[in-house]
Design an enzyme around this catalytic site. Sequence first.
Site, PDB file in Angstrom:
ATOM      1  CG  ASN A   6     -10.868  24.632  35.226  1.00 55.98           C
ATOM      2  OD1 ASN A   6     -11.323  25.134  34.161  1.00 55.98           O
ATOM      3  ND2 ASN A   6      -9.774  23.824  34.884  1.00 55.98           N
ATOM      4  CD1 TRP A   7     -17.289  26.073  36.392  1.00 49.66           C
ATOM      5  CD2 TRP A   7     -18.755  27.382  35.310  1.00 49.66           C
ATOM      6  NE1 TRP A   7     -18.509  26.493  37.363  1.00 49.66           N
ATOM      7  CE2 TRP A   7     -19.099  27.591  36.441  1.00 49.66           C
ATOM      8  CE3 TRP A   7     -19.227  28.341  34.302  1.00 49.66           C
ATOM      9  CZ2 TRP A   7     -20.296  28.172  36.959  1.00 49.66           C
ATOM     10  CZ3 TRP A   7     -20.514  28.918  34.541  1.00 49.66           C
ATOM     11  CH2 TRP A   7     -20.861  28.972  35.937  1.00 49.66           C
ATOM     12  CE  LYS A   8     -11.086  20.556  33.856  1.00 52.49           C
ATOM     13  NZ  LYS A   8     -10.816  19.131  34.082  1.00 52.49           N
ATOM     14  CG  HIS A  57      -5.691  22.507  33.532  1.00 50.55           C
ATOM     15  ND1 HIS A  57      -6.008  21.450  32.600  1.00 50.55           N
ATOM     16  CD2 HIS A  57      -6.684  22.546  34.523  1.00 50.55           C
ATOM     17  CE1 HIS A  57      -6.835  20.582  33.399  1.00 50.55           C
ATOM     18  NE2 HIS A  57      -7.225  21.280  34.338  1.00 50.55           N
ATOM     19  CD  GLU A 101      -8.696  19.094  31.267  1.00 45.25           C
ATOM     20  OE1 GLU A 101      -9.302  20.244  30.987  1.00 45.25           O
ATOM     21  OE2 GLU A 101      -9.245  18.204  31.975  1.00 45.25           O
ATOM     22  CD  GLU A 124      -5.942  20.823  38.556  1.00 51.26           C
ATOM     23  OE1 GLU A 124      -6.846  20.901  39.058  1.00 51.26           O
ATOM     24  OE2 GLU A 124      -5.734  21.099  37.569  1.00 51.26           O
ATOM     25  N   GLY A 139     -10.716  14.352  36.587  1.00 53.74           N
ATOM     26  CA  GLY A 139     -11.846  13.889  35.971  1.00 53.74           C
ATOM     27  C   GLY A 139     -12.123  12.435  35.981  1.00 53.74           C
ATOM     28  CB  SER A 191     -11.149  13.328  41.436  1.00 51.75           C
ATOM     29  OG  SER A 191     -10.976  12.929  40.112  1.00 51.75           O
ATOM     30  N   GLY A 209     -12.826  20.937  38.982  1.00 52.25           N
ATOM     31  CA  GLY A 209     -13.561  21.146  37.670  1.00 52.25           C
ATOM     32  C   GLY A 209     -14.909  20.347  37.833  1.00 52.25           C
ATOM     33  N   GLY A 210     -15.154  19.245  37.561  1.00 56.15           N
ATOM     34  CA  GLY A 210     -16.405  18.651  37.390  1.00 56.15           C
ATOM     35  C   GLY A 210     -17.561  18.979  38.589  1.00 56.15           C
TER      36      GLY A 210
HETATM   37  P1  PGA Z   1     -11.931  17.463  38.156  1.00 56.91           P
HETATM   38  O1  PGA Z   1     -10.802  18.579  37.434  1.00 56.91           O
HETATM   39  O2  PGA Z   1     -12.247  18.448  39.473  1.00 56.91           O
HETATM   40  O3  PGA Z   1     -12.957  17.342  37.295  1.00 56.91           O
HETATM   41  O4  PGA Z   1     -11.068  16.297  38.263  1.00 56.91           O
HETATM   42  C1  PGA Z   1     -10.086  19.379  38.032  1.00 56.91           C
HETATM   43  C2  PGA Z   1      -9.130  20.285  36.898  1.00 56.91           C
HETATM   44  O5  PGA Z   1      -8.907  19.721  36.103  1.00 56.91           O
HETATM   45  O6  PGA Z   1      -8.843  21.351  37.487  1.00 56.91           O
END
Ligand code: PGA
Length: 246
Positions: free
Chosen positions: A10-12, A93, A95, A164, A170, A209, A230-231
């Site tokens: 997930n590149w956000k 998600h 967010e 999640e 993050g 994470s 994500g990251g």
């Molecule tokens: P993260 O994000 O791997 O940076 O913790 C995961 C996500 O939000 O899908």
Amino acid sequence: MANRPFIVGNWKMNGTRAMQAEARAIDRGAARHPGVRVAVAPPFTLIQTMAENAETMAIGGQDCHAAASGAYTGDVSAAMLADSGATFTILGHSERRAMHGESDDVVRAKADAALAAGLEVIVCVGETEAQRDAGQAEAVVCGQLDGSLPVGEGVTARVTVAYEPVWAIGTGLTPSLEQIEAVHRAVRAAMIERLGPAGAARPILYGGSVKPDNAREILAVPEVGGALVGGASLKAADFLGIVRGV
Ligand code: PGA
């Protein structure tokens, strides 16, 4: 046949065309790991180019609108995602739920729209730190599933759930393997209840994470069928390190 482990990046809101080299490297890596299903959800602006260039990995969206078209300035419909070459979309998600006020009902409507457009959906659920501290993690997650999972003939084969925990996204923090297993077992039970016996076969992803150094142990937890990353999905070397951990 059992599902292949499903690893989704997930590149956000990260990535411009300068990320093409990274995308190509991920795609080449995916070709070297046919036992793993690899996918990336870049920003809308990169979907078409990445989908046209990808030979192995799937490309998807991070969100879509519930309506097919109309006066929704700034939004993108599921049909537009599909038209751009996306084959799936992430929905709900944390967010989006937190920053855009998306309720379970909204997520469910988006999921219905995405499925109608022929996409697969990855529905995200997860508890906050306060909810976990109050012993409500499983109850919160099952409540979210009850409200946001689509139901209906023929949709089950295109529904994936991502667990999640909000406090793990993050932050570098992850639940214990026992905590991950407990929630994944609760998610599995909720999927079977809502989707019928076919709900037993769909992958449940863990997200929050996930890194190359913890992927192997997390992916070995019962009922963990993949990861939403994500990251660590922004660098091909890290993302492929996770793919190799499967
Ligand atoms: P993260 O994000 O791997 O940076 O913790 C995961 C996500 O939000 O899908």
